[in-house]
Design an enzyme around this catalytic site. Sequence first.
Site, PDB file in Angstrom:
ATOM      1  N   LEU A  56     -40.198-136.244 -70.436  1.00 49.59           N
ATOM      2  CA  LEU A  56     -39.520-137.441 -70.340  1.00 49.59           C
ATOM      3  C   LEU A  56     -39.733-138.365 -71.559  1.00 49.59           C
ATOM      4  O   LEU A  56     -40.772-138.228 -71.695  1.00 49.59           O
ATOM      5  CB  LEU A  56     -39.721-138.360 -68.943  1.00 49.59           C
ATOM      6  CG  LEU A  56     -39.078-137.388 -67.413  1.00 49.59           C
ATOM      7  CD1 LEU A  56     -39.486-138.424 -66.492  1.00 49.59           C
ATOM      8  CD2 LEU A  56     -37.668-137.457 -67.595  1.00 49.59           C
ATOM      9  N   ASP A  57     -38.639-139.247 -71.948  1.00 52.20           N
ATOM     10  CA  ASP A  57     -38.946-140.042 -72.942  1.00 52.20           C
ATOM     11  C   ASP A  57     -40.178-141.285 -72.541  1.00 52.20           C
ATOM     12  O   ASP A  57     -40.229-141.200 -71.461  1.00 52.20           O
ATOM     13  CB  ASP A  57     -37.786-140.777 -73.478  1.00 52.20           C
ATOM     14  CG  ASP A  57     -36.605-140.035 -73.846  1.00 52.20           C
ATOM     15  OD1 ASP A  57     -36.751-138.680 -74.368  1.00 52.20           O
ATOM     16  OD2 ASP A  57     -35.526-140.208 -73.699  1.00 52.20           O
ATOM     17  N   LYS A  58     -40.616-141.622 -73.595  1.00 59.30           N
ATOM     18  CA  LYS A  58     -41.383-142.827 -73.252  1.00 59.30           C
ATOM     19  C   LYS A  58     -41.092-143.975 -72.336  1.00 59.30           C
ATOM     20  O   LYS A  58     -41.650-144.381 -71.325  1.00 59.30           O
ATOM     21  CB  LYS A  58     -42.092-143.537 -74.649  1.00 59.30           C
ATOM     22  CG  LYS A  58     -43.094-144.540 -74.445  1.00 59.30           C
ATOM     23  CD  LYS A  58     -43.641-144.961 -75.892  1.00 59.30           C
ATOM     24  CE  LYS A  58     -44.311-146.418 -75.784  1.00 59.30           C
ATOM     25  NZ  LYS A  58     -44.530-146.905 -76.825  1.00 59.30           N
TER      26      LYS A  58
END
Length: 231
Positions: free
Chosen positions: A101-103
């Site tokens: 998952l993106d930051k």
Amino acid sequence: MMRLDKYLSEAGVASRKELRAMIKGGRVQVDGETVRSPELRIDEEAAEVLVDGSPVRLPGIVVLMLHKPAGYVTSTDDPRDPTVMELLPPEYRDLFPVGRLDKETEGLLLFTNDGPLCHALTSPKHQVEKEYYAETQGEVDGADADAFRAGMELRDGTKCLPAELRKGERGCYVTVREGKYHQVRRMLAARGKPVLYLRREKEGSLELGSLPLGHTRLLTEEETTALLGQV
Ligand code: URA
């Protein structure tokens, strides 16, 4: 062969530090003998290990679910940012993340010790469904849903598989069957609806449910079996 403290930690008995005290305190027996050395090497396939008189076995496949908060990168090591590994209980830090998952994305992130399961869940071949809740600048509409259903082309020409877009009370729900880089953000941006907030709520048969933000839980045996049946 495996160290006794590692064996007990993988079996989920307690943290490495607590285990040392338990072993030194004489609470652990191996093949009928009380042992007091955490470094003792045992045959993990054959040894009979008891803690306080009860047998302890190594689990097979371990799958842990995290409700990832924003601000953590999905990586086992990063020079700048805090990583999702810091959110895991110490005894699970040798698991590895399944996909990413993106930051700034929150939500359901799995970790496992099983390479083939990890590969299968992330492989484009299996097309495991992932559902996201998104809040966007500008409301999504029927034309956006049609474009998602038809299979979108992103601004750089990347082609996406058909996806679903459903309007919710506040934000919208997006279901995709692949995991291209920043996919949901890029799909919504391509429709002129940039994402302000993103959370993954489902992966295959699994749901985030009421797991609190920043917390983890082990999947039950039934959940793990169902997941293996999907890939
Ligand atoms: N799509 C995104 O844009 N970001 C994620 O983290 C996951 C899916």
